[in-house]
Write a protein that holds these residues in place. Structure first.
Motif, PDB file in Angstrom:
ATOM      1  N   LYS A 245       0.833  -1.209   0.000  1.00 25.94           N
ATOM      2  CA  LYS A 245       0.000   0.000   0.000  1.00 25.94           C
ATOM      3  C   LYS A 245       0.868   1.259   0.000  1.00 25.94           C
ATOM      4  CE  LYS A 245      -1.845   2.049   3.571  1.00 25.94           C
ATOM      5  NZ  LYS A 245      -2.479   2.297   4.823  1.00 25.94           N
ATOM      6  N   GLU A 246       1.903   1.256   0.838  1.00 28.69           N
ATOM      7  CA  GLU A 246       2.800   2.416   0.892  1.00 28.69           C
ATOM      8  C   GLU A 246       3.554   2.600  -0.417  1.00 28.69           C
ATOM      9  OE1 GLU A 246       5.166   1.620   4.327  1.00 28.69           O
ATOM     10  OE2 GLU A 246       3.541   2.092   5.718  1.00 28.69           O
ATOM     11  N   ASP A 247       3.991   1.504  -1.006  1.00 32.23           N
ATOM     12  CA  ASP A 247       4.689   1.565  -2.291  1.00 32.23           C
ATOM     13  C   ASP A 247       3.754   2.095  -3.387  1.00 32.23           C
ATOM     14  OD1 ASP A 247       6.869   1.194  -4.030  1.00 32.23           O
ATOM     15  OD2 ASP A 247       6.097  -0.778  -4.646  1.00 32.23           O
ATOM     16  N   MET A 248       2.525   1.632  -3.385  1.00 38.26           N
ATOM     17  CA  MET A 248       1.561   2.107  -4.383  1.00 38.26           C
ATOM     18  C   MET A 248       1.236   3.586  -4.175  1.00 38.26           C
ATOM     19  SD  MET A 248      -1.044  -1.119  -4.788  1.00 38.26           S
ATOM     20  CE  MET A 248      -2.138  -0.242  -5.865  1.00 38.26           C
ATOM     21  N   ALA A 249       1.120   4.017  -2.913  1.00 44.08           N
ATOM     22  CA  ALA A 249       0.835   5.422  -2.629  1.00 44.08           C
ATOM     23  C   ALA A 249       1.977   6.304  -3.122  1.00 44.08           C
ATOM     24  CB  ALA A 249       0.608   5.621  -1.142  1.00 44.08           C
TER      25      ALA A 249
ATOM     26  N   GLY B 218       3.830  10.033  -7.352  1.00 42.12           N
ATOM     27  CA  GLY B 218       4.761  10.401  -8.424  1.00 42.12           C
ATOM     28  C   GLY B 218       4.049  10.523  -9.760  1.00 42.12           C
ATOM     29  N   LEU B 219       3.141   9.627 -10.030  1.00 41.85           N
ATOM     30  CA  LEU B 219       2.385   9.688 -11.290  1.00 41.85           C
ATOM     31  C   LEU B 219       1.483  10.918 -11.339  1.00 41.85           C
ATOM     32  CD1 LEU B 219       1.415   5.935 -11.798  1.00 41.85           C
ATOM     33  CD2 LEU B 219       2.998   7.265 -13.184  1.00 41.85           C
ATOM     34  N   GLU B 220       0.839  11.240 -10.211  1.00 48.92           N
ATOM     35  CA  GLU B 220      -0.013  12.444 -10.162  1.00 48.92           C
ATOM     36  C   GLU B 220       0.816  13.703 -10.388  1.00 48.92           C
ATOM     37  OE1 GLU B 220      -1.954  12.158  -6.377  1.00 48.92           O
ATOM     38  OE2 GLU B 220      -3.617  10.976  -7.195  1.00 48.92           O
ATOM     39  N   GLU B 221       1.985  13.760  -9.780  1.00 53.03           N
ATOM     40  CA  GLU B 221       2.878  14.896  -9.974  1.00 53.03           C
ATOM     41  C   GLU B 221       3.238  15.039 -11.450  1.00 53.03           C
ATOM     42  OE1 GLU B 221       4.289  17.351  -8.025  1.00 53.03           O
ATOM     43  OE2 GLU B 221       2.816  16.709  -6.540  1.00 53.03           O
ATOM     44  N   ALA B 222       3.564  13.912 -12.074  1.00 54.21           N
ATOM     45  CA  ALA B 222       3.928  13.948 -13.496  1.00 54.21           C
ATOM     46  C   ALA B 222       2.746  14.389 -14.358  1.00 54.21           C
ATOM     47  CB  ALA B 222       4.431  12.592 -13.946  1.00 54.21           C
ATOM     48  N   LEU B 223       1.563  13.908 -14.012  1.00 58.80           N
ATOM     49  CA  LEU B 223       0.364  14.249 -14.793  1.00 58.80           C
ATOM     50  C   LEU B 223       0.040  15.749 -14.643  1.00 58.80           C
ATOM     51  CD1 LEU B 223      -2.148  13.401 -16.461  1.00 58.80           C
ATOM     52  CD2 LEU B 223      -3.304  13.072 -14.290  1.00 58.80           C
ATOM     53  N   TYR B 224       0.049  16.287 -13.427  1.00 60.06           N
ATOM     54  CA  TYR B 224      -0.357  17.668 -13.204  1.00 60.06           C
ATOM     55  C   TYR B 224       0.702  18.669 -13.717  1.00 60.06           C
ATOM     56  CZ  TYR B 224      -4.162  15.773 -10.427  1.00 60.06           C
ATOM     57  OH  TYR B 224      -5.273  15.104 -10.019  1.00 60.06           O
ATOM     58  N   SER B 225       1.930  18.241 -13.755  1.00 59.80           N
ATOM     59  CA  SER B 225       2.956  19.153 -14.252  1.00 59.80           C
ATOM     60  C   SER B 225       3.201  18.952 -15.766  1.00 59.80           C
ATOM     61  CB  SER B 225       4.251  18.956 -13.480  1.00 59.80           C
ATOM     62  OG  SER B 225       4.763  17.668 -13.718  1.00 59.80           O
TER      63      SER B 225
END
Length: 141
Positions: A121-125, A130-137
Motif C-alpha cells: 500500500k505504501e509503495d503504491m501510494a 509520483g504519477l499524479e505529480e507527473a500528470l499535473y505538471s
C-alpha cells in the motif's frame, strides 16, 4: 511430552482395566493354543487308537486351535483400534495444544501478510503520488 499424571474418572479407569484384561487374555490364548499345537505335532508311541484316527483327531485339534489363534489376533487388532479411538477422543490436552499451535502458525501468516499488504500500500501510494505529480505538471494536461 510427558504430561502430569491426573486421576482418571471412574469410567475411564474401568475402561483401561478392561483393555488390560483383554490384552492379557488374548495373548494368553495365543500362547496356550500355540503350545497345544506344538504338543500335537509330537509323534507318540503306539496307542490303542489307530494312527489314521489319531492323525485326523490331531488335524482337527490343530485346526480348532489355529482358529482360536486367529480369533485372538483379530481381538488384539480390535483392541488396538479401540485404544487409538480412546486416545483420540479423550486426549484433550493434546488436541488443545494442536489447535493452539495451528492458531499460532495462522496468526504468524496473517501478520506476515498484513505487513506485506501495508508495504505494498505504501509503495503504491508513493508511486501514485509520483504519477499524479507527473500528470499535473505535464504540458498535455
Amino acid at each position: 511430552m510427558s504430561q502430569p499424571s491426573r486421576p482418571l474418572p471412574q469410567s475411564k479407569e474401568t475402561l483401561l482395566k478392561s483393555y488390560t484384561k483383554r490384552l492379557k487374555d488374548d495373548v494368553k490364548s495365543i500362547l496356550d493354543n500355540f503350545t497345544e499345537i506344538l504338543k500335537c505335532s509330537k509323534v507318540e508311541e503306539e496307542t490303542q487308537v489307530a494312527r489314521l484316527t489319531q492323525s485326523v483327531q490331531d488335524q482337527y485339534e490343530v485346526n480348532v486351535r489355529a482358529a482360536n489363534i486367529v480369533r485372538a489376533g483379530e481381538s488384539l487388532m480390535k483392541l488396538v483400534s479401540d485404544i487409538k479411538e480412546f486416545l483420540i477422543l479423550n486426549d484433550f490436552p493434546s488436541v488443545n495444544e494442536s489447535i493452539a499451535e495451528r492458531t499460532r502458525r495462522l496468526q504468524a501468516i496473517q501478520n506476515h501478510t498484513d505487513s506485506q499488504l501495508t508495504a505494498l500500500k505504501e509503495d503504491m501510494a508513493t508511486t501514485l503520488y509520483g504519477l499524479e505529480e507527473a500528470l499535473y505538471s505535464s504540458a498535455y494536461r
